[in-house]
Design an enzyme around this catalytic site. Structure first.
Site, PDB file in Angstrom:
ATOM      1  N   TYR A  27      16.143  30.249   8.092  1.00 35.92           N
ATOM      2  CA  TYR A  27      14.951  30.975   8.542  1.00 35.92           C
ATOM      3  C   TYR A  27      14.942  31.125  10.057  1.00 35.92           C
ATOM      4  O   TYR A  27      15.257  30.178  10.795  1.00 35.92           O
ATOM      5  CB  TYR A  27      13.684  30.227   8.122  1.00 35.92           C
ATOM      6  CG  TYR A  27      13.344  30.382   6.659  1.00 35.92           C
ATOM      7  CD1 TYR A  27      13.019  31.630   6.127  1.00 35.92           C
ATOM      8  CD2 TYR A  27      13.352  29.297   5.811  1.00 35.92           C
ATOM      9  CE1 TYR A  27      12.688  31.775   4.786  1.00 35.92           C
ATOM     10  CE2 TYR A  27      13.028  29.418   4.464  1.00 35.92           C
ATOM     11  CZ  TYR A  27      12.698  30.666   3.965  1.00 35.92           C
ATOM     12  OH  TYR A  27      12.385  30.803   2.641  1.00 35.92           O
TER      13      TYR A  27
ATOM     14  N   ARG B 285     -11.096   0.724  13.939  1.00 33.72           N
ATOM     15  CA  ARG B 285     -11.048   1.524  12.702  1.00 33.72           C
ATOM     16  C   ARG B 285     -11.915   0.857  11.652  1.00 33.72           C
ATOM     17  O   ARG B 285     -12.888   1.403  11.160  1.00 33.72           O
ATOM     18  CB  ARG B 285      -9.609   1.629  12.163  1.00 33.72           C
ATOM     19  CG  ARG B 285      -8.601   2.212  13.107  1.00 33.72           C
ATOM     20  CD  ARG B 285      -7.260   2.403  12.422  1.00 33.72           C
ATOM     21  NE  ARG B 285      -6.770   1.168  11.774  1.00 33.72           N
ATOM     22  CZ  ARG B 285      -5.554   1.035  11.262  1.00 33.72           C
ATOM     23  NH1 ARG B 285      -4.689   2.039  11.289  1.00 33.72           N
ATOM     24  NH2 ARG B 285      -5.194  -0.091  10.704  1.00 33.72           N
TER      25      ARG B 285
ATOM     26  N   LYS C 127       0.846  -1.208   0.000  1.00 32.45           N
ATOM     27  CA  LYS C 127       0.000   0.000   0.000  1.00 32.45           C
ATOM     28  C   LYS C 127       0.874   1.249   0.000  1.00 32.45           C
ATOM     29  O   LYS C 127       2.086   1.162   0.236  1.00 32.45           O
ATOM     30  CB  LYS C 127      -0.923  -0.022   1.227  1.00 32.45           C
ATOM     31  CG  LYS C 127      -0.179   0.000   2.568  1.00 32.45           C
ATOM     32  CD  LYS C 127      -1.127  -0.293   3.732  1.00 32.45           C
ATOM     33  CE  LYS C 127      -0.368  -0.270   5.045  1.00 32.45           C
ATOM     34  NZ  LYS C 127      -1.199  -0.766   6.167  1.00 32.45           N
TER      35      LYS C 127
ATOM     36  N   MET D  99      12.165  24.536   2.334  1.00 30.38           N
ATOM     37  CA  MET D  99      11.385  23.755   1.371  1.00 30.38           C
ATOM     38  C   MET D  99      12.264  22.909   0.452  1.00 30.38           C
ATOM     39  O   MET D  99      11.998  21.721   0.227  1.00 30.38           O
ATOM     40  CB  MET D  99      10.509  24.692   0.529  1.00 30.38           C
ATOM     41  CG  MET D  99       9.554  23.950  -0.386  1.00 30.38           C
ATOM     42  SD  MET D  99       8.582  25.039  -1.426  1.00 30.38           S
ATOM     43  CE  MET D  99       7.507  25.799  -0.236  1.00 30.38           C
TER      44      MET D  99
END
Ligand SMILES: *Cc1c(COP(=O)(O)O)cnc(C)c1O
Length: 364
Positions: A259, A137, A39, A307
């Site tokens: 940053y 679930r 998956k 990023m």
């Protein structure tokens, strides 16, 4: 120019190691065959690479989460069972039947719709049945199980390949939930018409022979994630991620990097800027944590992960220059350690691996 020169980072996927991991799990799981869970695009490595590799190793049972994932790889897996864990969405029944994809039925409603599909097809249709033993679930709950035990005719027309459940805490070997789920599963199966059973995921295979079943369903361990956290990893690493150094700059004591200036040099420093960032799945939570490796030596990650860029302190590594490769995941930086530094697990690291990486399959 090759694709590896054009990309900021290169992901190597070792298919031979994935096949070796599957064989090791098959040796450990003595009670029955071992499936391959592919998956989430083969846990981020590429289902179209991984699934045929497992098939070539002898794997004949596959699991994905969604029908569209199954449709994408089904032609690559002749003579194999391909099952969809997330169950049978209303309106998809005919697609499952037409393409020979097997639903994992997880509610009485899904059972009813699959039985109706079999009636209209005029033939028995295969399925797995998921019973919930603690996850809350998917899967039949206690009330639905009781109905099915009373009215087994609801399963008419369904060829039951396996009854399955999923362990909640299998990676915590001494968790009391493990034996509790084992007992609930045995009890549930005893109330249903006899059918083969499927229990263990990766870590479940390492819980001992009691957790053996007619089909194990490992995913993580195939890809090298340690199924026995806290103990030595019995699996082989399957991915190597390397990133390119774009620039190396000299900064003075007192200058900051990245940053929000979260890292400040306490001495004159050399900072290498590498071409990967959180847009590549190199998680921002790794900011200021851990290290990459150069020539087998750690180079600390400094400042925020941005990023498309990440910065490393290479003051002690004069050989690092533009074009140098830093090892991000590999023999020196195992996946599970990177996961710990990021505050997550190896599953999230792998399934986040970016699509911008140049991908190279080894051992094909
Ligand atoms: C994902 C999944 C697995 C595989 O689990 P791993 O921990 O990756 O081995 C097995 N069974 C079910 C139901 C799953 O959702």
């Amino acid at each position: 120019m090759s694709s590896t020169d054009a990309a900021g980072a290169v992901l190597e996927i070792d298919l031979e190691a994935i096949a070796a991991n599957w064989r090791l799990l098959r040796e450990r799981h003595k009670s029955g065959p071992v499936a391959g869970v592919v998956k989430a695009d083969g846990y981020g490595l590429g289902a179209r690479l991984v699934a045929p590799c497992l098939h070539a190793a002898g794997c004949r049972h596959f699991f994905v989460a969604h029908l569209d994932e199954a449709l994408a790889i089904s032609p690559l897996l002749p003579d194999a069972m391909l099952a969809v864990l997330n169950g049978l969405l209303p309106g998809t029944e005919a697609d499952y039947a037409a393409r020979g994809i097997i639903p994992v039925l997880g509610s009485l409603d899904e059972v009813a719709r699959w039985a109706a599909q079999a009636r209209s097809a005029g033939q028995a249709l295969p399925a797995l049945l998921h019973v919930d033993t603690g996850m809350s679930r998917l899967g039949l709950d206690a009330r639905e199980l009781a109905v099915l035990a009373e009215e087994p005719g609801r399963l008419d027309g369904i060829a039951m390949r396996f009854v399955m459940t999923h362990l909640v805490s299998s990676e915590v070997a001494d968790d009391a939930l493990n034996p509790a789920q084992l007992a609930r599963f045995a009890q549930a199966c005893g109330r249903l018409p006899p059918a083969p059973r499927s229990l263990a995921n990766s870590s479940g295979i390492f819980l001992g022979a009691a957790y053996g079943s007619d089909l194990a369903r490992p995913g993580a361990a195939l890809y090298g994630i340690n199924p026995t956290p806290g103990r030595a990893n019995p699996m082989r690493g399957t991915v190597r991620l390397r990133a390119r150094v774009l620039q190396v700059r000299e900064i003075a004591a007192g200058e900051t990097v990245g940053y929000n200036a979260t890292w400040r040099a306490t001495r004159p420093s050399r900072i290498a800027t590498a071409g990967l960032g959180y847009a590549d799945g190199f998680l921002r939570s790794l900011s200021g944590r851990g290290a990459a490796f150069f020539d087998g030596e750690p180079v600390p990650l400094v400042g925020r992960v941005s990023m498309d860029l990440t910065t490393y302190d290479v003051t002690r590594h004069p050989a690092v220059g533009p074009g140098s490769w830093l090892e991000i995941i590999g023999p020196h930086c195992p996946l599970d350690r990177l996961a710990e530094e990021a505050g997550t697990n190896g599953y999230e690291i792998l399934t986040s691996l970016g699509s911008r990486y140049a991908r190279i399959a080894l051992g094909r």
